[in-house]
Design a protein around this motif. Structure first.
Motif, PDB file in Angstrom:
ATOM      1  N   LEU A   1       0.825  -1.199   0.000  1.00  0.00           N
ATOM      2  CA  LEU A   1       0.000   0.000   0.000  1.00  0.00           C
ATOM      3  C   LEU A   1       0.867   1.259   0.000  1.00  0.00           C
ATOM      4  O   LEU A   1       0.599   2.215  -0.737  1.00  0.00           O
ATOM      5  N   VAL A   2       1.911   1.254   0.817  1.00  0.00           N
ATOM      6  CA  VAL A   2       2.785   2.419   0.932  1.00  0.00           C
ATOM      7  C   VAL A   2       3.534   2.676  -0.371  1.00  0.00           C
ATOM      8  O   VAL A   2       3.651   3.822  -0.818  1.00  0.00           O
ATOM      9  N   GLN A   3       4.042   1.617  -0.994  1.00  0.00           N
ATOM     10  CA  GLN A   3       4.778   1.800  -2.243  1.00  0.00           C
ATOM     11  C   GLN A   3       3.872   2.331  -3.349  1.00  0.00           C
ATOM     12  O   GLN A   3       4.338   2.997  -4.275  1.00  0.00           O
ATOM     13  N   SER A   4       2.596   2.057  -3.239  1.00  0.00           N
ATOM     14  CA  SER A   4       1.653   2.555  -4.232  1.00  0.00           C
ATOM     15  C   SER A   4       1.168   3.967  -3.914  1.00  0.00           C
ATOM     16  O   SER A   4       1.212   4.850  -4.763  1.00  0.00           O
ATOM     17  N   PHE A   5       0.720   4.190  -2.680  1.00  0.00           N
ATOM     18  CA  PHE A   5       0.038   5.434  -2.340  1.00  0.00           C
ATOM     19  C   PHE A   5       0.855   6.397  -1.490  1.00  0.00           C
ATOM     20  O   PHE A   5       0.459   7.557  -1.346  1.00  0.00           O
ATOM     21  N   GLY A   6       1.941   5.941  -0.866  1.00  0.00           N
ATOM     22  CA  GLY A   6       2.659   6.794   0.070  1.00  0.00           C
ATOM     23  C   GLY A   6       1.983   6.747   1.428  1.00  0.00           C
ATOM     24  O   GLY A   6       1.956   5.704   2.093  1.00  0.00           O
TER      25      GLY A   6
ATOM     26  N   LYS B   1      14.026   6.717 -11.159  1.00  0.00           N
ATOM     27  CA  LYS B   1      14.588   6.719 -12.504  1.00  0.00           C
ATOM     28  C   LYS B   1      13.538   6.396 -13.572  1.00  0.00           C
ATOM     29  O   LYS B   1      13.840   5.724 -14.560  1.00  0.00           O
ATOM     30  N   LEU B   2      12.347   6.919 -13.413  1.00  0.00           N
ATOM     31  CA  LEU B   2      11.336   6.676 -14.432  1.00  0.00           C
ATOM     32  C   LEU B   2      11.651   7.385 -15.747  1.00  0.00           C
ATOM     33  O   LEU B   2      11.025   7.100 -16.767  1.00  0.00           O
ATOM     34  N   GLU B   3      12.635   8.276 -15.733  1.00  0.00           N
ATOM     35  CA  GLU B   3      13.010   8.897 -17.002  1.00  0.00           C
ATOM     36  C   GLU B   3      13.551   7.878 -17.996  1.00  0.00           C
ATOM     37  O   GLU B   3      13.553   8.117 -19.202  1.00  0.00           O
ATOM     38  N   TYR B   4      14.004   6.719 -17.494  1.00  0.00           N
ATOM     39  CA  TYR B   4      14.457   5.673 -18.408  1.00  0.00           C
ATOM     40  C   TYR B   4      13.325   5.206 -19.327  1.00  0.00           C
ATOM     41  O   TYR B   4      13.583   4.598 -20.369  1.00  0.00           O
ATOM     42  N   MET B   5      12.076   5.462 -18.924  1.00  0.00           N
ATOM     43  CA  MET B   5      10.925   5.025 -19.713  1.00  0.00           C
ATOM     44  C   MET B   5      10.334   6.134 -20.578  1.00  0.00           C
ATOM     45  O   MET B   5       9.307   5.946 -21.213  1.00  0.00           O
ATOM     46  N   ASP B   6      10.989   7.272 -20.600  1.00  0.00           N
ATOM     47  CA  ASP B   6      10.526   8.389 -21.425  1.00  0.00           C
ATOM     48  C   ASP B   6      10.997   8.158 -22.855  1.00  0.00           C
ATOM     49  O   ASP B   6      12.197   8.157 -23.137  1.00  0.00           O
TER      50      ASP B   6
ATOM     51  N   PHE C   1       4.915  12.194 -19.101  1.00  0.00           N
ATOM     52  CA  PHE C   1       4.471  11.893 -17.739  1.00  0.00           C
ATOM     53  C   PHE C   1       5.424  12.458 -16.693  1.00  0.00           C
ATOM     54  O   PHE C   1       5.130  12.414 -15.506  1.00  0.00           O
ATOM     55  N   LEU C   2       6.542  12.997 -17.118  1.00  0.00           N
ATOM     56  CA  LEU C   2       7.500  13.576 -16.190  1.00  0.00           C
ATOM     57  C   LEU C   2       7.419  15.098 -16.239  1.00  0.00           C
ATOM     58  O   LEU C   2       7.186  15.693 -17.297  1.00  0.00           O
ATOM     59  N   ASN C   3       7.579  15.732 -15.057  1.00  0.00           N
ATOM     60  CA  ASN C   3       7.587  17.191 -14.969  1.00  0.00           C
ATOM     61  C   ASN C   3       6.324  17.812 -15.546  1.00  0.00           C
ATOM     62  O   ASN C   3       6.365  18.874 -16.169  1.00  0.00           O
ATOM     63  N   GLN C   4       5.223  17.110 -15.342  1.00  0.00           N
ATOM     64  CA  GLN C   4       3.909  17.603 -15.761  1.00  0.00           C
ATOM     65  C   GLN C   4       3.123  18.041 -14.524  1.00  0.00           C
ATOM     66  O   GLN C   4       3.143  17.362 -13.497  1.00  0.00           O
ATOM     67  N   GLY C   5       2.443  19.165 -14.616  1.00  0.00           N
ATOM     68  CA  GLY C   5       1.672  19.653 -13.480  1.00  0.00           C
ATOM     69  C   GLY C   5       0.599  18.676 -13.030  1.00  0.00           C
ATOM     70  O   GLY C   5      -0.119  18.122 -13.865  1.00  0.00           O
ATOM     71  N   ASN C   6       0.500  18.466 -11.726  1.00  0.00           N
ATOM     72  CA  ASN C   6      -0.525  17.602 -11.131  1.00  0.00           C
ATOM     73  C   ASN C   6      -0.457  16.162 -11.616  1.00  0.00           C
ATOM     74  O   ASN C   6      -1.474  15.467 -11.661  1.00  0.00           O
ATOM     75  N   ILE C   7       0.741  15.702 -12.002  1.00  0.00           N
ATOM     76  CA  ILE C   7       0.962  14.299 -12.350  1.00  0.00           C
ATOM     77  C   ILE C   7       2.178  13.806 -11.574  1.00  0.00           C
ATOM     78  O   ILE C   7       3.245  14.419 -11.642  1.00  0.00           O
ATOM     79  N   ASN C   8       2.014  12.739 -10.852  1.00  0.00           N
ATOM     80  CA  ASN C   8       3.133  12.131 -10.134  1.00  0.00           C
ATOM     81  C   ASN C   8       3.167  10.647 -10.478  1.00  0.00           C
ATOM     82  O   ASN C   8       2.442   9.847  -9.887  1.00  0.00           O
ATOM     83  N   PRO C   9       4.001  10.246 -11.443  1.00  0.00           N
ATOM     84  CA  PRO C   9       4.012   8.843 -11.866  1.00  0.00           C
ATOM     85  C   PRO C   9       4.585   7.890 -10.829  1.00  0.00           C
ATOM     86  O   PRO C   9       4.488   6.682 -10.990  1.00  0.00           O
ATOM     87  N   TYR C  10       5.139   8.430  -9.766  1.00  0.00           N
ATOM     88  CA  TYR C  10       5.753   7.583  -8.740  1.00  0.00           C
ATOM     89  C   TYR C  10       4.748   7.069  -7.713  1.00  0.00           C
ATOM     90  O   TYR C  10       4.979   6.040  -7.087  1.00  0.00           O
TER      91      TYR C  10
END
Length: 602
Positions: free
Chosen positions: A144-149, A494-499, A565-574
């Motif tokens: 749950l934590v890894q998904s939602f914080g 490192k989700l930028e690897y998927m950009d 999906f990176l550095n977009q307002g109101n989007i947190n892919p993590y």
């Protein structure tokens, strides 16, 4: 079988499982009530059985592949999909709840052990079962934590009349993780060393604890930038892995492919825990059918993954060198042995995503039967009739968890990593036995990794040290098409690897010489549809007359990268947002549900 506990399920926040999921060697629960279920250790064991298939998915059950490898984790930089690449969530969905039914069931179990079984269980048995319950609770909360914080944290049964508890604010992540830490430490000290075959024991607990603690340690280091908390959990990861290693019970004693394709993993010392499948009792799966070389698939390896495989010499791919040629036959003979065990030996048009067919989960004798002997596919490798056992927790993972935590801790003031640390982890994996079929194809064991001679990879992320880069590469090769890659990228931040705009190797697949290997694809119907990417990055699209030029990494011209999906307002892919309907549900009862960090709060 239904569990007859009369407990009210509360929408979104809390609930209890309505049934016992059947594990192969675990009898289903009979009809107990809350008054009769807690009068023996055997009944307690039956109650605990319901959690096994939820936490230890293996290859899933029948056509249910949720949480299973190969097909459930297709959104990563390892996999290219024909057409549109899988997008990250880009807006708050209407509904996105967290599920607390397992937490409630476990809190009931822990309460009944304490309040109703003190005179039934010996002190040691009580400690064991409390440890089992706390281990499962820690496991679920970590998910749950890894998904939602931040998530609401409960340690007791909550009733539908306790509205302030049901709608209480999200508990800070660090507070939840500290509770998980305590639960894991208790379980590692109190769960039995041996509770019978295929039951949770201390080493199963410790193996998963090494995973959970490594994950949190790296989340804290890279995402939250909290070195003190990172150190706390990385030290727990090492402690947990040390417990498994010190037992002497586990080893790397079989070739790589057989771990995933065996009908009986009982004697495989790498499997700390596996899920048994047996058609005689109606427990089968479908994972091998997704890679049976007889049915087409849209998912295949990215060029990025293929380029990441280390050469058997221990060196890395350098453009223009003959030994690093991407011809599939050459790659089998010159790359790490896990490459040959993961892919079929010839390009295949059945894999529409990459032309490299993933056969990691298909036995070698079935490959030979269908592709060499040209006999029909055995019925057990069609549909949901698959019988191969599924490794759930491997010793290889524990070793790689240990060395990664060790390398990370060195940067936080921990002990210096020495060659002996590499030898007992990464080099132990590289020295695993080779299958005779692999040897016949020219496969050799990969040279040992030497701290004094780390590969000079021109593609290394400059933010990552050369040693840590190789540790992460080892994970990528070892766990290809399993369940870890996206989770690893998230915890490394490192989700930028998927950009796709930063990494164009994500929308192309395997290296193919179409004229010699797949001439049937050079047809009018494919004009303008298939292309190849050369080593220099240039693209050649098939036009009907340029067959000789169709040599390179295959790319379908219809492939489209992920939306930004990176550095977009109101989007947190993590982290995962909660849904609008859940927030409205809280509000309708006079409470406020805070949205996940990085997502719009209204």
């Amino acid at each position: 079988m239904k569990i007859a506990f009369k407990i009210v399920a509360f929408i979104f926040v809390l609930g209890i499982s309505a049934g016992c999921k059947k594990f192969i060697d675990r009898p289903p629960l009979t009809e107990f009530t809350d008054e009769t279920a807690w009068d023996s250790e055997e009944k307690l064991r039956l109650y605990a059985n319901q959690f096994y298939t939820g936490f230890f998915t293996g290859y899933g059950n029948a056509f249910n592949t949720d949480g299973a490898p190969l097909v459930s984790f297709t959104n990563s930089d390892d996999i290219v999909v024909q057409g549109n690449q899988i997008n990250f969530t880009r807006s708050v969905p209407n509904s996105s709840p967290w599920n607390y039914e397992t937490i409630r069931s476990l809190n009931i179990m822990l309460n009944r052990i304490d309040t109703r079984m003190s005179t039934i269980l010996t002190p040691a048995s009580k400690a064991h079962w409390t440890g089992v319950g706390r281990f499962f609770r820690a496991f679920r909360y970590s998910q749950l934590v890894q998904s939602f914080g931040d998530v609401p944290y409960y340690t007791r049964e909550v009733f539908d009349t306790e509205l302030d508890e049901l709608f209480k604010p999200r508990t800070p992540r660090n507070e939840v993780m500290d509770a998980i830490y305590d639960d894991l430490k208790f379980a590692m000290q109190n769960v039995r060393v041996d509770d019978g075959a295929q039951n949770v024991n201390r080493y199963v607990v410790a193996g998963f604890a090494s995973r959970i603690a490594l994950s949190e340690g790296t989340w804290q280091k890279y995402y939250y930038k909290n070195d003190a908390r990172a150190k706390k959990f990385l030290e727990l990861a090492i402690e947990a892995a040390d417990l498994v290693v010190a037992s002497g019970k586990y080893d790397i004693n079989s070739d790589y492919k057989s771990i995933f394709t065996s009908k009986d993993l009982t004697s495989n010392k790498e499997c700390i825990l596996f899920r048994k499948y047996d058609p005689a009792v109606g427990v089968t799966h479908a994972i091998a059918s997704y890679s049976n070389l007889s049915e087409s698939t849209l998912n295949g390896p990215t060029s990025d993954l293929l380029k990441s495989y280390i050469l058997s010499t221990g060196k890395v791919w350098v453009p223009g060198t003959a030994s690093a040629s991407f011809d599939l036959t050459n790659m089998i003979a010159t790359r790490d042995s896990r490459f040959e065990a993961t892919f079929y030996s010839k390009p295949s048009a059945l894999n529409r995503g990459a032309y490299y067919y993933i056969t990691k989960y298909l036995p070698r004798d079935v490959e030979k039967r269908t592709q060499v002997d040209l006999l029909g596919l055995p019925a057990e490798f069609t549909g949901d009739k698959n019988e191969t056992d599924a490794p759930v927790l491997r010793y290889a993972e524990v070793l790689l968890n240990w060395i990664e935590a060790k390398v990370e801790l060195e940067t936080l003031g921990g002990a210096v990593v020495i060659q002996g640390d590499i030898d007992k982890t990464i080099n132990k994996l590289r020295n695993r036995p080779l299958a005779p079929e692999a040897v016949a194809r020219g496969v050799v064991k990969t040279a040992e990794l030497k701290l004094s001679d780390l590969p000079a990879d021109p593609n290394r992320d400059p933010e990552v040290s050369a040693l840590l880069w190789e540790v992460r590469r080892e994970r990528r090769m070892e766990f290809a098409f399993e369940i870890f890659r996206l989770a690893d990228l998230r915890r490394w931040s490192k989700l930028e690897y998927m950009d796709n705009t930063l990494n164009t190797d994500l929308i192309s697949g395997g290296w193919v010489n179409f004229q010699t290997q797949l001439p049937g694809e050079l047809k009018a119907a494919n004009v303008g549809k298939i292309a190849v990417i050369k080593e220099d990055g240039s693209e050649v699209v098939y036009n009907g007359t340029n067959a000789a030029a169709m040599v390179g990494f295959y790319k379908n011209t219809a492939n489209v990268g992920r939306l930004p999906f990176l550095n977009q307002g109101n989007i947190n892919p993590y982290l995962t947002p909660v849904g609008i309907s859940q927030m409205n549900f809280y509000a309708s009862r006079g409470y406020k549900l805070q949205q996940t960090q990085g997502w719009p709060q209204n």
